[in-house]
Design a protein around this motif. Structure first.
Motif, PDB file in Angstrom:
ATOM      1  N   THR A  71      11.745  -6.538  -3.107  1.00 39.80           N
ATOM      2  CA  THR A  71      10.962  -5.579  -2.325  1.00 39.80           C
ATOM      3  C   THR A  71       9.649  -6.182  -1.834  1.00 39.80           C
ATOM      4  O   THR A  71       8.762  -5.436  -1.412  1.00 39.80           O
ATOM      5  CB  THR A  71      10.656  -4.313  -3.147  1.00 39.80           C
ATOM      6  OG1 THR A  71       9.925  -4.667  -4.343  1.00 39.80           O
ATOM      7  CG2 THR A  71      11.940  -3.601  -3.550  1.00 39.80           C
ATOM      8  N   ARG A  72       9.534  -7.503  -1.891  1.00 41.50           N
ATOM      9  CA  ARG A  72       8.310  -8.125  -1.401  1.00 41.50           C
ATOM     10  C   ARG A  72       8.191  -7.902   0.107  1.00 41.50           C
ATOM     11  O   ARG A  72       9.215  -7.743   0.798  1.00 41.50           O
ATOM     12  CB  ARG A  72       8.283  -9.609  -1.746  1.00 41.50           C
ATOM     13  CG  ARG A  72       9.306 -10.459  -1.062  1.00 41.50           C
ATOM     14  CD  ARG A  72       9.360 -11.846  -1.700  1.00 41.50           C
ATOM     15  NE  ARG A  72      10.186 -12.775  -0.929  1.00 41.50           N
ATOM     16  CZ  ARG A  72      11.497 -12.833  -1.005  1.00 41.50           C
ATOM     17  NH1 ARG A  72      12.138 -12.009  -1.815  1.00 41.50           N
ATOM     18  NH2 ARG A  72      12.166 -13.711  -0.266  1.00 41.50           N
ATOM     19  N   PRO A  73       6.984  -7.873   0.646  1.00 40.04           N
ATOM     20  CA  PRO A  73       6.777  -7.516   2.065  1.00 40.04           C
ATOM     21  C   PRO A  73       7.615  -8.314   3.036  1.00 40.04           C
ATOM     22  O   PRO A  73       8.126  -7.768   4.012  1.00 40.04           O
ATOM     23  CB  PRO A  73       5.280  -7.779   2.258  1.00 40.04           C
ATOM     24  CG  PRO A  73       4.688  -7.577   0.907  1.00 40.04           C
ATOM     25  CD  PRO A  73       5.718  -8.076  -0.060  1.00 40.04           C
ATOM     26  N   ALA A  74       7.794  -9.609   2.805  1.00 34.69           N
ATOM     27  CA  ALA A  74       8.556 -10.432   3.746  1.00 34.69           C
ATOM     28  C   ALA A  74      10.002  -9.962   3.845  1.00 34.69           C
ATOM     29  O   ALA A  74      10.574  -9.889   4.936  1.00 34.69           O
ATOM     30  CB  ALA A  74       8.502 -11.893   3.317  1.00 34.69           C
ATOM     31  N   VAL A  75      10.607  -9.626   2.717  1.00 34.73           N
ATOM     32  CA  VAL A  75      11.998  -9.170   2.715  1.00 34.73           C
ATOM     33  C   VAL A  75      12.117  -7.819   3.397  1.00 34.73           C
ATOM     34  O   VAL A  75      13.027  -7.572   4.188  1.00 34.73           O
ATOM     35  CB  VAL A  75      12.536  -9.091   1.265  1.00 34.73           C
ATOM     36  CG1 VAL A  75      13.908  -8.442   1.245  1.00 34.73           C
ATOM     37  CG2 VAL A  75      12.600 -10.475   0.654  1.00 34.73           C
ATOM     38  N   VAL A  76      11.173  -6.921   3.096  1.00 36.56           N
ATOM     39  CA  VAL A  76      11.201  -5.592   3.706  1.00 36.56           C
ATOM     40  C   VAL A  76      11.049  -5.687   5.219  1.00 36.56           C
ATOM     41  O   VAL A  76      11.755  -5.022   5.973  1.00 36.56           O
ATOM     42  CB  VAL A  76      10.088  -4.712   3.101  1.00 36.56           C
ATOM     43  CG1 VAL A  76      10.021  -3.368   3.826  1.00 36.56           C
ATOM     44  CG2 VAL A  76      10.332  -4.491   1.617  1.00 36.56           C
ATOM     45  N   GLN A  77      10.139  -6.530   5.676  1.00 37.97           N
ATOM     46  CA  GLN A  77       9.929  -6.692   7.107  1.00 37.97           C
ATOM     47  C   GLN A  77      11.153  -7.279   7.798  1.00 37.97           C
ATOM     48  O   GLN A  77      11.536  -6.863   8.896  1.00 37.97           O
ATOM     49  CB  GLN A  77       8.711  -7.591   7.365  1.00 37.97           C
ATOM     50  CG  GLN A  77       8.322  -7.709   8.831  1.00 37.97           C
ATOM     51  CD  GLN A  77       7.990  -6.367   9.448  1.00 37.97           C
ATOM     52  OE1 GLN A  77       7.304  -5.547   8.840  1.00 37.97           O
ATOM     53  NE2 GLN A  77       8.483  -6.128  10.659  1.00 37.97           N
TER      54      GLN A  77
ATOM     55  N   PRO B  72       0.806  -1.226   0.000  1.00 35.05           N
ATOM     56  CA  PRO B  72       0.000   0.000   0.000  1.00 35.05           C
ATOM     57  C   PRO B  72       0.835   1.270   0.000  1.00 35.05           C
ATOM     58  O   PRO B  72       0.404   2.291  -0.551  1.00 35.05           O
ATOM     59  CB  PRO B  72      -0.838  -0.125   1.281  1.00 35.05           C
ATOM     60  CG  PRO B  72      -0.114  -1.114   2.128  1.00 35.05           C
ATOM     61  CD  PRO B  72       0.530  -2.065   1.175  1.00 35.05           C
ATOM     62  N   GLU B  73       2.033   1.232   0.600  1.00 33.36           N
ATOM     63  CA  GLU B  73       2.863   2.432   0.650  1.00 33.36           C
ATOM     64  C   GLU B  73       3.471   2.775  -0.706  1.00 33.36           C
ATOM     65  O   GLU B  73       3.962   3.892  -0.912  1.00 33.36           O
ATOM     66  CB  GLU B  73       3.975   2.267   1.690  1.00 33.36           C
ATOM     67  CG  GLU B  73       5.107   1.337   1.302  1.00 33.36           C
ATOM     68  CD  GLU B  73       4.766  -0.144   1.502  1.00 33.36           C
ATOM     69  OE1 GLU B  73       5.678  -0.977   1.345  1.00 33.36           O
ATOM     70  OE2 GLU B  73       3.599  -0.448   1.817  1.00 33.36           O
ATOM     71  N   LEU B  74       3.437   1.828  -1.660  1.00 31.87           N
ATOM     72  CA  LEU B  74       3.963   2.064  -3.015  1.00 31.87           C
ATOM     73  C   LEU B  74       2.889   1.867  -4.082  1.00 31.87           C
ATOM     74  O   LEU B  74       3.204   1.867  -5.270  1.00 31.87           O
ATOM     75  CB  LEU B  74       5.133   1.107  -3.301  1.00 31.87           C
ATOM     76  CG  LEU B  74       6.334   1.145  -2.357  1.00 31.87           C
ATOM     77  CD1 LEU B  74       7.326   0.060  -2.720  1.00 31.87           C
ATOM     78  CD2 LEU B  74       7.002   2.504  -2.398  1.00 31.87           C
ATOM     79  N   ARG B  75       1.655   1.721  -3.664  1.00 28.45           N
ATOM     80  CA  ARG B  75       0.599   1.276  -4.574  1.00 28.45           C
ATOM     81  C   ARG B  75       0.446   2.175  -5.793  1.00 28.45           C
ATOM     82  O   ARG B  75       0.376   1.698  -6.925  1.00 28.45           O
ATOM     83  CB  ARG B  75      -0.722   1.187  -3.817  1.00 28.45           C
ATOM     84  CG  ARG B  75      -1.895   0.662  -4.657  1.00 28.45           C
ATOM     85  CD  ARG B  75      -3.032   0.280  -3.746  1.00 28.45           C
ATOM     86  NE  ARG B  75      -2.641  -0.824  -2.881  1.00 28.45           N
ATOM     87  CZ  ARG B  75      -3.218  -1.093  -1.711  1.00 28.45           C
ATOM     88  NH1 ARG B  75      -4.195  -0.315  -1.264  1.00 28.45           N
ATOM     89  NH2 ARG B  75      -2.824  -2.125  -1.001  1.00 28.45           N
ATOM     90  N   GLY B  76       0.376   3.479  -5.590  1.00 29.19           N
ATOM     91  CA  GLY B  76       0.164   4.382  -6.712  1.00 29.19           C
ATOM     92  C   GLY B  76       1.247   4.273  -7.768  1.00 29.19           C
ATOM     93  O   GLY B  76       0.970   4.196  -8.967  1.00 29.19           O
TER      94      GLY B  76
ATOM     95  N   ALA C 274      11.617  -8.393 -12.349  1.00 28.30           N
ATOM     96  CA  ALA C 274      11.504  -9.558 -11.474  1.00 28.30           C
ATOM     97  C   ALA C 274      12.393  -9.396 -10.244  1.00 28.30           C
ATOM     98  O   ALA C 274      11.987  -9.726  -9.120  1.00 28.30           O
ATOM     99  CB  ALA C 274      11.877 -10.819 -12.239  1.00 28.30           C
ATOM    100  N   ASN C 275      13.585  -8.873 -10.455  1.00 29.72           N
ATOM    101  CA  ASN C 275      14.503  -8.636  -9.345  1.00 29.72           C
ATOM    102  C   ASN C 275      13.929  -7.610  -8.375  1.00 29.72           C
ATOM    103  O   ASN C 275      13.963  -7.791  -7.152  1.00 29.72           O
ATOM    104  CB  ASN C 275      15.854  -8.153  -9.883  1.00 29.72           C
ATOM    105  CG  ASN C 275      16.941  -8.144  -8.821  1.00 29.72           C
ATOM    106  OD1 ASN C 275      16.685  -8.361  -7.648  1.00 29.72           O
ATOM    107  ND2 ASN C 275      18.155  -7.878  -9.247  1.00 29.72           N
ATOM    108  N   TYR C 276      13.366  -6.536  -8.918  1.00 32.17           N
ATOM    109  CA  TYR C 276      12.802  -5.485  -8.059  1.00 32.17           C
ATOM    110  C   TYR C 276      11.617  -6.011  -7.251  1.00 32.17           C
ATOM    111  O   TYR C 276      11.533  -5.804  -6.039  1.00 32.17           O
ATOM    112  CB  TYR C 276      12.360  -4.294  -8.915  1.00 32.17           C
ATOM    113  CG  TYR C 276      11.627  -3.235  -8.128  1.00 32.17           C
ATOM    114  CD1 TYR C 276      12.324  -2.316  -7.362  1.00 32.17           C
ATOM    115  CD2 TYR C 276      10.231  -3.182  -8.133  1.00 32.17           C
ATOM    116  CE1 TYR C 276      11.657  -1.357  -6.621  1.00 32.17           C
ATOM    117  CE2 TYR C 276       9.555  -2.228  -7.388  1.00 32.17           C
ATOM    118  CZ  TYR C 276      10.281  -1.313  -6.633  1.00 32.17           C
ATOM    119  OH  TYR C 276       9.600  -0.369  -5.887  1.00 32.17           O
TER     120      TYR C 276
END
Length: 232
Positions: free
Chosen positions: A199-205, A69-73, A193-195
Motif C-alpha cells: 500500500t505504499r504510495p508508489a504502488v497505489v499511484q 495522509p488519507e489513512l494517517r489516523g 510488512a506485506n500491507y
C-alpha cells in the motif's frame, strides 16, 4: 496462461519466504534452550526477537502514516497498538521504576496515539475499514489471536503442572508459551510488512494509473467482429 504461471510462482515464492522467515525466528528457541542453557527469560534471544519485530511493526506503521495522509489516523492507531504490546513485552525494564508501571506507559502511549490520530479524524474510520478489508487482515488477525488468546491459554501454569505432575519444569511451560508468542508475532510481522509494502504510495499511484488507462482504452465487446460482419 503466462500470467497465471507468473502469479502462481509469485505465491509459491512468498510461501517459501514465509517458511524460511518463521524457521529463522523459531531457531531462537533452539539457541536459548541448547546454547544458552534454557535461558528463556526477559533477556533471551526469543524475547529479543519478539521485541525487535514489534518495534519494526510499530515503526513501519508510523512511517507509513507520515506518507499516507488519507489513512494517517488509522495507521497511527495501529502503530500505537503495537507500541503498547512492545511496552508490555518490556515490562521487566519498567519494573525497575515500580512493579506494574508498564501499564501507565502503555496508557500514555494509547492516549498520545489517539490524540494524534484525532488530528485527522476523517481518516480513522475509512482507514480502519480499508485495513481490515486488505488481503493481509486475516493473517494479522490470526497472529494476534495466537499471541493474545492461544499463547495465554496454552501457557497456563495449571495445564503444564497437571501434565507433568511431580516432574513439572517451568522452563518447558515457558518454552511452549514463548514459542507460540513468537509464532504469532512472526505472522503479524509478515502481514504488516506485506500491507505496508503493498500500500505504499508508489504502488497505489501505479494502480490508479493502470485503472485509468484501462478505462480509457476499453472497447465494447465484439465491436470489431460486428463491424466486420456489417460494414457500412
Amino acid at each position: 496462461m503466462r500470467e497465471h504461471i507468473k502469479l502462481l510462482s509469485r505465491q509459491c515464492a512468498a510461501i517459501l519466504f514465509f517458511a524460511i522467515f518463521i524457521t529463522l525466528m523459531m531457531s531462537s528457541i533452539y539457541i536459548d534452550v541448547n546454547w544458552m542453557h534454557n535461558a528463556l527469560h526477559e533477556s533471551s534471544i526469543t524475547e529479543l526477537a519478539q521485541e525487535v519485530m514489534l518495534a519494526l511493526i510499530a515503526g513501519g506503521f508510523f512511517f507509513s502514516a507520515s506518507r499516507r495522509p488519507e489513512l494517517r489516523g488509522a495507521l497511527i492507531l495501529i502503530g500505537g497498538f503495537y507500541t503498547c504490546m512492545l511496552i508490555r513485552e518490556l515490562d521487566f525494564i519498567f519494573d525497575m521504576i515500580f512493579h506494574g508501571s508498564w501499564v501507565i506507559f502503555a496508557l500514555l502511549t494509547a492516549l498520545a496515539s489517539l490524540a494524534t490520530a484525532m488530528k485527522a479524524p476523517e481518516s480513522i474510520l475509512s482507514g480502519l475499514v480499508r485495513f481490515t478489508g486488505h488481503k493481509t487482515w486475516l493473517m494479522t488477525a490470526t497472529g494476534l489471536l495466537i499471541v493474545l488468546v492461544f499463547s495465554r491459554l496454552f501457557g497456563m501454569h495449571q495445564l503444564w503442572q497437571n501434565l507433568m505432575l511431580d516432574g513439572y519444569n517451568r522452563v518447558v511451560k515457558n518454552m511452549a508459551e514463548e514459542g507460540t508468542e513468537l509464532l504469532g508475532y512472526s505472522i503479524c510481522f509478515l502481514a504488516s510488512a506485506n500491507y505496508i509494502w503493498s500500500t505504499r504510495p508508489a504502488v497505489v499511484q501505479d494502480k490508479i494509473s493502470d485503472d485509468d488507462a484501462y478505462r480509457d482504452h476499453a472497447q465494447p465487446p465484439f465491436r470489431h467482429s460486428t463491424d466486420a460482419r456489417h460494414p457500412q
